[in-house]
Design a protein around this motif. Structure first.
Motif, short mmCIF file in Angstrom:
data_model
loop_
_atom_site.label_atom_id
_atom_site.label_comp_id
_atom_site.label_asym_id
_atom_site.label_seq_id
_atom_site.Cartn_x
_atom_site.Cartn_y
_atom_site.Cartn_z
N PRO A 151 0.83 -1.20 0.00
CA PRO A 151 0.00 0.00 0.00
C PRO A 151 0.87 1.25 0.00
CG PRO A 151 -0.07 -1.09 2.13
CD PRO A 151 0.78 -1.93 1.26
N LEU A 153 0.44 4.81 0.25
CA LEU A 153 0.44 5.92 1.20
C LEU A 153 0.99 5.52 2.57
CD1 LEU A 153 -0.20 8.89 1.23
CD2 LEU A 153 -2.47 8.34 2.07
N PRO A 154 0.52 4.41 3.15
CA PRO A 154 1.08 4.01 4.44
C PRO A 154 2.59 3.84 4.38
CG PRO A 154 -0.88 2.73 4.00
CD PRO A 154 -0.60 3.53 2.76
N ILE A 158 5.38 5.89 6.51
CA ILE A 158 6.34 5.23 7.40
C ILE A 158 7.77 5.60 7.02
CG2 ILE A 158 7.27 2.99 8.07
CD1 ILE A 158 4.45 1.91 8.03
N SER A 161 8.54 9.41 7.52
CA SER A 161 8.57 9.87 8.91
C SER A 161 9.86 9.46 9.60
CB SER A 161 7.37 9.32 9.66
OG SER A 161 7.47 7.92 9.73
N GLY B 266 -6.47 0.20 3.78
CA GLY B 266 -5.33 1.10 3.82
C GLY B 266 -5.50 2.37 3.02
N LEU B 269 -6.70 6.46 4.77
CA LEU B 269 -5.99 7.14 5.84
C LEU B 269 -6.39 8.60 5.99
CD1 LEU B 269 -2.57 5.75 5.10
CD2 LEU B 269 -3.03 6.85 7.22
N VAL B 270 -6.42 9.27 4.84
CA VAL B 270 -6.63 10.71 4.86
C VAL B 270 -8.05 11.02 5.32
CG1 VAL B 270 -6.45 12.78 3.51
CG2 VAL B 270 -5.00 10.86 2.99
N LEU B 273 -8.15 10.76 8.92
CA LEU B 273 -7.46 11.89 9.55
C LEU B 273 -8.37 13.12 9.56
CD1 LEU B 273 -4.77 13.27 10.50
CD2 LEU B 273 -4.45 13.88 8.11
N LEU B 284 -2.88 4.15 12.25
CA LEU B 284 -1.54 4.14 11.67
C LEU B 284 -0.89 5.51 11.79
CD1 LEU B 284 0.67 2.66 10.10
CD2 LEU B 284 -0.44 3.35 8.01
N LEU B 285 -1.66 6.56 11.56
CA LEU B 285 -1.11 7.90 11.68
C LEU B 285 -0.68 8.18 13.12
CD1 LEU B 285 -3.53 9.88 9.39
CD2 LEU B 285 -1.08 9.63 9.08
N THR B 288 2.43 6.29 13.87
CA THR B 288 3.61 6.90 13.26
C THR B 288 4.06 8.10 14.08
OG1 THR B 288 2.56 6.34 11.17
CG2 THR B 288 4.53 7.66 11.06
N MET B 296 2.72 0.03 14.14
CA MET B 296 2.89 0.37 12.73
C MET B 296 3.08 -0.90 11.90
SD MET B 296 5.46 3.55 13.10
CE MET B 296 6.23 3.63 11.52
#
Lengths: 369, 330
Positions: A151, A153-154, A158, A161, B266, B269-270, B273, B284-285, B288, B296
């Protein structure tokens, strides 16, 4: 998803090369002009024009922008658009218009670098996997699949960051690494189908070396797919970059449209200070639409049915027929062109719709608008 | 015979992909700067003794006295027994439990939105393809525009307009503050009210791809001889559209749909958020941000495996629906 039709055609094994049955290489006389034929239609030209506009903005940003991106004007905080600040100001009195203009460069540089890296990987892996066959093809194909499943974006979040201050090149590389696999898969499918065509077999029988078969015989027939996968990756990379910037994974020192939105959201711009957040989002959407238009153009070049279907249907409608109706329509009497006995314009289906009715080709019908 | 071989080869292919994904997942936290235990200790300044840190390291399989290969072996053993470690940021709760709480929210909301988007987009695309050259073609650029708009931006504007200004929908979270999840009418109503806005924005953002894909396939299929024959037989338009044209054009859509199901977990995410939705993406965010490596890692594993399973489904569905795939592959 703008590459869907290409991808689908390639997946199902249908040849997606431009309809002309003669391979591109055989028409070498046309020179470089042939390579750009895919961009010669209204959609692609519109898309390229918008893209050119953004490239100009990026190149001449320092000249166009009236202020520096972080110049603070504490007398004008959160001001709506005015003559001094065309798109208003931020909470620190920074000029939004200048930020957008100067942020273009960050977006385009990362987008195109990522697209370039991804396309190179996709071509190398995809074409090789399509040509070599056997276990090498299988393993390259497996590699493509692994990256297809990861995937994007994840993974980007990761990896990005982990770095305190990821460089633009690293960001582009990560975007490219998560984005090349789809193009690679389509290219492999297309190369597989090209490999057994007569002209490639002939080249092989002539004893042409492998590099020549791949670069001279096959690549010209893959340009449309390569171009479309490049454009698709750039679109994805632009969206990925702005999303990462918005989430705050990319350092705020790297000015781009995503960072503007990040600051806008952090400082409570929603919903009242529309001039702060609307332009950046629209700029991203406009760039994305431009890139999609380019891809639509390539799609229509590759699959001529997409291009002609609308034109044929519209031409029929002008004659007072419907492309969808199976039954012969009686022409309305009001039309002067329609002679009393002529009702032969039955359009059994769109496929034969543009063929003239063979029974009574009346001369009065010729000058159709 | 060939069918069996086809499925066997695909199975081998996917087993390899799964192995690769799990291995990447193993190396992911080991490539990162600093180890999770130090990060955890730094956050709980001084409250953790060195002995406790050492036992934590053992717990997370980060003993420096074990070779990488041994750690890799341990990782497989633990994973196969369903142990994904413990989440630092969630009071050392087992990762599997933390994920299990978040998963239903994501699957429920995004699943509904994905199915809706697929059904609406595909039907719309079929109709636009059928009425080619008509005014309905306008839908294509409009839908494309919405799919190139950055999702977070659209979501924020939707919140600004529909929740803050109009007050029609709540702006965030999955249910009202203080409510306890239960199977009551009231709670279900809350969930629906909170989910409407996120679901609508997802549908709007993803519609373009379905419309375009279906329209392009329809236009290609409508030129086929069997459609001409069907019309020449005098079948009704409706029947030709649904039974002949759309039925064939929908094949690639179905395989894209199976893939889209994989990105349910997955891919949003956005959304989570923007709407502070308590799903997997938000988790996940948060993980992180807190440098909670086991969480994670566990999330990444779950997300990757979902995509993989969806890929298998897409393959099987396609092979069942379209026998040609089996033949060309074999």
């Amino acid at each position: 998803m703008s590459t869907t039709s290409l991808a689908q055609a390639a997946e199902s094994g249908t040849p997606t090369t431009p309809e002309p049955t003669t391979p591109v290489a055989a028409r070498r006389g046309r020179g470089a002009a042939g390579a750009f034929a895919m961009f010669r239609n209204a959609k692609s030209i519109t898309g390229l024009a918008i893209l050119g506009f953004f490239v100009l903005l990026a190149a001449l940003g320092d000249v166009i922008a009236p202020y520096g991106p972080l110049d603070k004007d504490f007398d004008a905080l959160k001001q709506p658009p005015s003559a001094a600040h065309w798109l208003g100001t931020t909470h620190m009195g920074e000029d939004v218009f200048s930020q957008i203009v100067l942020g273009t460069r960050g977006v385009l540089v990362v987008g195109f670098t990522a697209g370039l890296i991804a396309t190179i990987i996709a071509v190398v892996v995809g074409v090789t996997a399509g040509y070599v066959g056997g276990w090498r093809s299988e393993s390259l194909s497996a590699l493509t699949n692994v990256f297809l499943v990861l995937p994007g974006l994840p993974l980007m979040i990761i990896v990005a960051s982990q770095q305190e201050n990821p460089s633009l090149l690293l960001v582009s590389a990560v975007l490219a690494l998560t984005g090349w696999a789809w193009g690679g898969r389509v290219l492999r499918a297309q190369t597989l189908s090209l490999r057994n065509r007569d002209f490639v077999q002939a080249a092989r029988a002539n004893g042409e070396p492998l590099w020549r078969i791949i670069t001279v015989e096959m690549l010209p027939n893959l340009t449309a797919i390569i171009a479309s996968s490049f454009v698709g990756t750039v679109t994805a990379a632009v969206l990925g970059l702005t999303t990462l910037a918005f989430i705050g994974v990319i350092p705020i020192t790297n000015l781009n449209w995503g960072t503007i939105l990040y600051w806008a959201q952090q400082n409570g711009a929603f919903p009242d200070f529309w001039w702060w957040y609307v332009p950046a989002g629209l700029a991203i959407a406009l760039l994305g639409t431009a890139l999609s238009l380019v891809n639509f153009g390539i799609d229509e070049y590759v699959n001529p049915r997409l291009r002609s279907a609308g034109e044929r249907a519209r031409a029929l409608r002008k004659k007072g027929l419907r492309a969808t109706s199976a039954v012969t329509a009686v022409r309305p009497a009001a039309r002067p062109a329609a002679r009393a006995g002529t009702r032969a314009d039955a359009a059994p289906a769109a496929g034969t719709a543009d063929a003239r009715p063979t029974s009574t080709p009346s001369p009065t019908e010729e000058p159709l608008p | 015979m060939t069918t069996v071989r086809f499925f066997a080869r695909r199975a081998a292919f996917y087993l390899f992909t799964a192995w690769a994904a799990i291995t990447i997942n193993f190396f992911l936290p080991r490539m990162m700067k600093g180890d999770p235990v130090s990060a955890y200790m730094a956050r709980n300044q001084g409250r953790i003794s060195p002995e406790a840190a050492a036992s934590l390291r053992t717990l997370f399989g980060l003993d420096s006295d074990r070779t990488l290969l041994q750690q890799y072996g341990d990782y497989w053993v633990l994973m196969l027994s369903g142990d994904l470690g413990r989440a630092f940021s969630k009071g050392l709760a087992p990762v599997t439990e933390v994920i299990a709480v978040a998963l239903p929210w994501t699957i429920g909301l995004v699943g509904v939105a994905t199915v809706l988007s697929f059904v609406i987009g595909t039907s719309l695309g079929a109709l636009i393809g059928w009425n080619r050259g008509s005014r309905a073609d306008v839908v294509v650029p409009v839908a494309t525009f919405f799919s190139t708009v950055p999702y977070f931006w659209m979501g924020l504007i939707a919140i600004a307009f529909f929740s803050t200004t109009l007050g029609w929908f709540p702006a965030s979270h999955a249910y009202d503050k203080g409510a306890v999840p239960a199977l009551t009418l009231d709670f279900v109503g809350q969930v629906i009210r909170h989910g409407t806005l996120p679901a609508l924005t997802i549908v709007l953002a993803s519609l373009g791809g379905w419309v375009l894909g279906m329209r392009n396939m329809m236009i290609t299929v409508l030129d086929e001889d069997y459609v001409t024959v069907a019309q020449a037989k005098g079948l009704s338009n409706r029947r030709v559209l649904t039974r002949y044209a759309a039925r064939n054009a929908v094949l690639p859509q179905l395989s894209s749909f199976a893939l889209a199901l994989g990105f349910i977990v997955g891919g949003t995410l956005v959304m989570e958020l923007v709407f502070s939705y308590p799903g997997v993406g938000k988790l996940l965010l948060d993980a992180t941000a807190a440098k909670d490596y086991p969480l994670m890692q566990g999330l990444f594993l779950v997300i990757t495996l979902t995509v993989l399973v969806a890929n298998v489904l897409a393959d099987v569905a396609y092979a069942v629906l379209d026998p040609r795939t089996r033949q060309t592959e074999a």
